[in-house]
Scaffold this active site. Structure first.
Site, PDB file in Angstrom:
ATOM      1  N   TYR A  37       0.818  -1.210   0.000  1.00 21.20           N
ATOM      2  CA  TYR A  37       0.000   0.000   0.000  1.00 21.20           C
ATOM      3  C   TYR A  37       0.854   1.263   0.000  1.00 21.20           C
ATOM      4  O   TYR A  37       1.810   1.395   0.775  1.00 21.20           O
ATOM      5  CB  TYR A  37      -0.914  -0.006   1.220  1.00 21.20           C
ATOM      6  CG  TYR A  37      -2.052   0.980   1.124  1.00 21.20           C
ATOM      7  CD1 TYR A  37      -2.992   0.887   0.107  1.00 21.20           C
ATOM      8  CD2 TYR A  37      -2.180   2.006   2.055  1.00 21.20           C
ATOM      9  CE1 TYR A  37      -4.045   1.780   0.017  1.00 21.20           C
ATOM     10  CE2 TYR A  37      -3.237   2.903   1.981  1.00 21.20           C
ATOM     11  CZ  TYR A  37      -4.157   2.792   0.951  1.00 21.20           C
ATOM     12  OH  TYR A  37      -5.200   3.691   0.863  1.00 21.20           O
ATOM     13  N   SER A  78       1.243  -7.866   1.808  1.00 17.76           N
ATOM     14  CA  SER A  78       0.375  -6.806   2.283  1.00 17.76           C
ATOM     15  C   SER A  78      -0.693  -6.499   1.229  1.00 17.76           C
ATOM     16  O   SER A  78      -1.405  -7.396   0.794  1.00 17.76           O
ATOM     17  CB  SER A  78       1.206  -5.576   2.653  1.00 17.76           C
ATOM     18  OG  SER A  78       0.425  -4.627   3.333  1.00 17.76           O
ATOM     19  N   GLN A  79      -0.808  -5.228   0.784  1.00 21.59           N
ATOM     20  CA  GLN A  79      -1.754  -4.951  -0.296  1.00 21.59           C
ATOM     21  C   GLN A  79      -1.475  -5.839  -1.497  1.00 21.59           C
ATOM     22  O   GLN A  79      -2.404  -6.394  -2.113  1.00 21.59           O
ATOM     23  CB  GLN A  79      -1.657  -3.492  -0.733  1.00 21.59           C
ATOM     24  CG  GLN A  79      -2.447  -3.207  -2.004  1.00 21.59           C
ATOM     25  CD  GLN A  79      -2.279  -1.799  -2.518  1.00 21.59           C
ATOM     26  OE1 GLN A  79      -3.186  -0.987  -2.389  1.00 21.59           O
ATOM     27  NE2 GLN A  79      -1.120  -1.502  -3.100  1.00 21.59           N
ATOM     28  N   ASP A  81       0.787  -8.279  13.979  1.00 21.67           N
ATOM     29  CA  ASP A  81       0.514  -7.397  12.838  1.00 21.67           C
ATOM     30  C   ASP A  81      -0.789  -6.633  13.068  1.00 21.67           C
ATOM     31  O   ASP A  81      -1.866  -7.216  13.079  1.00 21.67           O
ATOM     32  CB  ASP A  81       0.422  -8.237  11.559  1.00 21.67           C
ATOM     33  CG  ASP A  81       0.326  -7.393  10.301  1.00 21.67           C
ATOM     34  OD1 ASP A  81       0.130  -6.168  10.408  1.00 21.67           O
ATOM     35  OD2 ASP A  81       0.451  -7.977   9.207  1.00 21.67           O
ATOM     36  N   HIS A 122       3.852  -6.272  10.962  1.00 25.25           N
ATOM     37  CA  HIS A 122       3.520  -6.297   9.544  1.00 25.25           C
ATOM     38  C   HIS A 122       4.704  -6.703   8.676  1.00 25.25           C
ATOM     39  O   HIS A 122       4.519  -7.076   7.515  1.00 25.25           O
ATOM     40  CB  HIS A 122       2.981  -4.934   9.111  1.00 25.25           C
ATOM     41  CG  HIS A 122       2.264  -4.962   7.800  1.00 25.25           C
ATOM     42  ND1 HIS A 122       1.277  -5.884   7.509  1.00 25.25           N
ATOM     43  CD2 HIS A 122       2.417  -4.201   6.681  1.00 25.25           C
ATOM     44  CE1 HIS A 122       0.835  -5.677   6.277  1.00 25.25           C
ATOM     45  NE2 HIS A 122       1.503  -4.674   5.758  1.00 25.25           N
TER      46      HIS A 122
END
Length: 322
Positions: free
Chosen positions: A91, A186-187, A272, A301
């Site tokens: 992101y 992640s994203q 996370d 994360h």
């Protein structure tokens, strides 16, 4: 950074019911049929100091024909079976610079990196793609509230279609017979999970701390990251909560995971707070294809970080040599 979600023994059993619209499959079938125009791929050689490797700037027609940028790193000598590795940035990250994507390319496999539309305006991995209708340039977050009350106008509909088409771009560039590996976190892991749910022709998906699962739970327990944007939006749009989550159900990676068949390796950090472990485990448990998950108990994360990356490199090397 303490543990804040469910304990691990409960996470290993956590398989909540899916909030899935009755016309979920019809929506995505119609979307992909509507967005099936020519890819119109353009490549431009870029100067690069890397020995034994060429770099190309890539453009293709994504959602509604919007021009999406990317990189193509191509080793002059390929290793093993015809294949390529696809990356989708995290992101607020764009495609960045070619040297940031050398890891898998050093194995002797083509690497393609897709700009995520509109993102990378405030990042050390800058983007080069706008989000037409919103901006012609890369910006900084709030992307996840764009069109959030209308499934047809929601931001992730455009992103998922871009990524779906990027698989076809890879095969056009590397070869129709090339096996496609998704490697993202992640994203990017959430986008990769969506692609795995929408396609059945992928070889392997490496999905680290994937996003966009269980939107409602994530907004309730996340204080940071993209889902916190949705919570902030709803704090001011008090009467629109049901409509927002009705839209998000079409893009929830838990629902898309249930349609996946690609072999996948997940990872999760139990501390996370951006992609909470319960949301990752929900996607993992609903994932319909062969799967495994690496659990990092004392990590946030970043998950397994460089150690997880080394595992993935070894995994792809073995795949290429098989």
């Amino acid at each position: 950074m303490p543990l804040f979600d469910l304990p691990l023994d409960q996470l290993r059993q956590y398989r909540p019911d899916r909030d899935e619209p009755a016309d979920f499959d019809a929506f995505w079938s119609a979307t992909l049929a509507e967005q099936s125009g020519p890819l119109d791929v353009i490549t431009r050689p870029e100067p690069a100091p890397f020995a034994g490797m060429t770099v190309h700037d890539v453009e293709f027609a994504g959602f509604d024909g919007h021009r999406i940028r990317g990189w193509w790193l191509r080793p002059e000598v390929s290793r093993g079976r015809p294949a390529c590795v696809l990356h989708f940035p995290g992101y607020n990250g764009g495609r960045g610079y070619p040297h940031q994507w050398l890891g898998y390319a050093s194995l002797g496999v083509s690497v393609l990196v897709m700009d995520v539309r509109g993102q990378g305006g405030g990042s050390d991995s800058p983007g080069s793609t706008g989000d037409p209708g919103a901006s012609d340039n890369a910006e900084v977050p709030g992307f996840l509230t764009r069109g959030i009350e209308d499934r047809d106008r929601f931001y992730l509909r455009r992103v998922y279609v871009d990524a779906y088409r990027f698989v076809d771009v890879a095969r056009e560039l590397v070869g129709a017979e090339a096996e496609v590996v998704l490697a993202a976190g992640s994203q990017g892991g959430g986008i990769g999970l969506a692609v795995a749910g929408l396609r059945s022709d992928l070889a392997l998906a490496l999905l680290d701390v994937p996003s966009f699962a269980l939107f409602r739970r994530a907004t309730e327990i996340c204080g940071v990251g993209s889902r916190a944007e949705i919570a902030r939006y709803l704090s001011g749009q008090r009467g629109r909560i049901d409509q927002v989550f009705a839209t998000l159900a079409y893009f929830d990676t838990v629902n898309l995971a249930a349609r996946a068949s690609t072999e996948a390796d997940f990872s999760v950090g139990l501390m996370d707070q951006v992609c909470p472990p319960s949301t990752v485990f929900a996607a993992y448990h609903h994932y319909a294809g062969p799967k495994d998950i690496a659990v990092w108990p004392y990590n946030g994360h970043e998950g397994g970080g460089a150690e997880q990356y080394a595992r993935h490199l070894a995994r792809v090397a073995a795949f290429l040599d098989a």
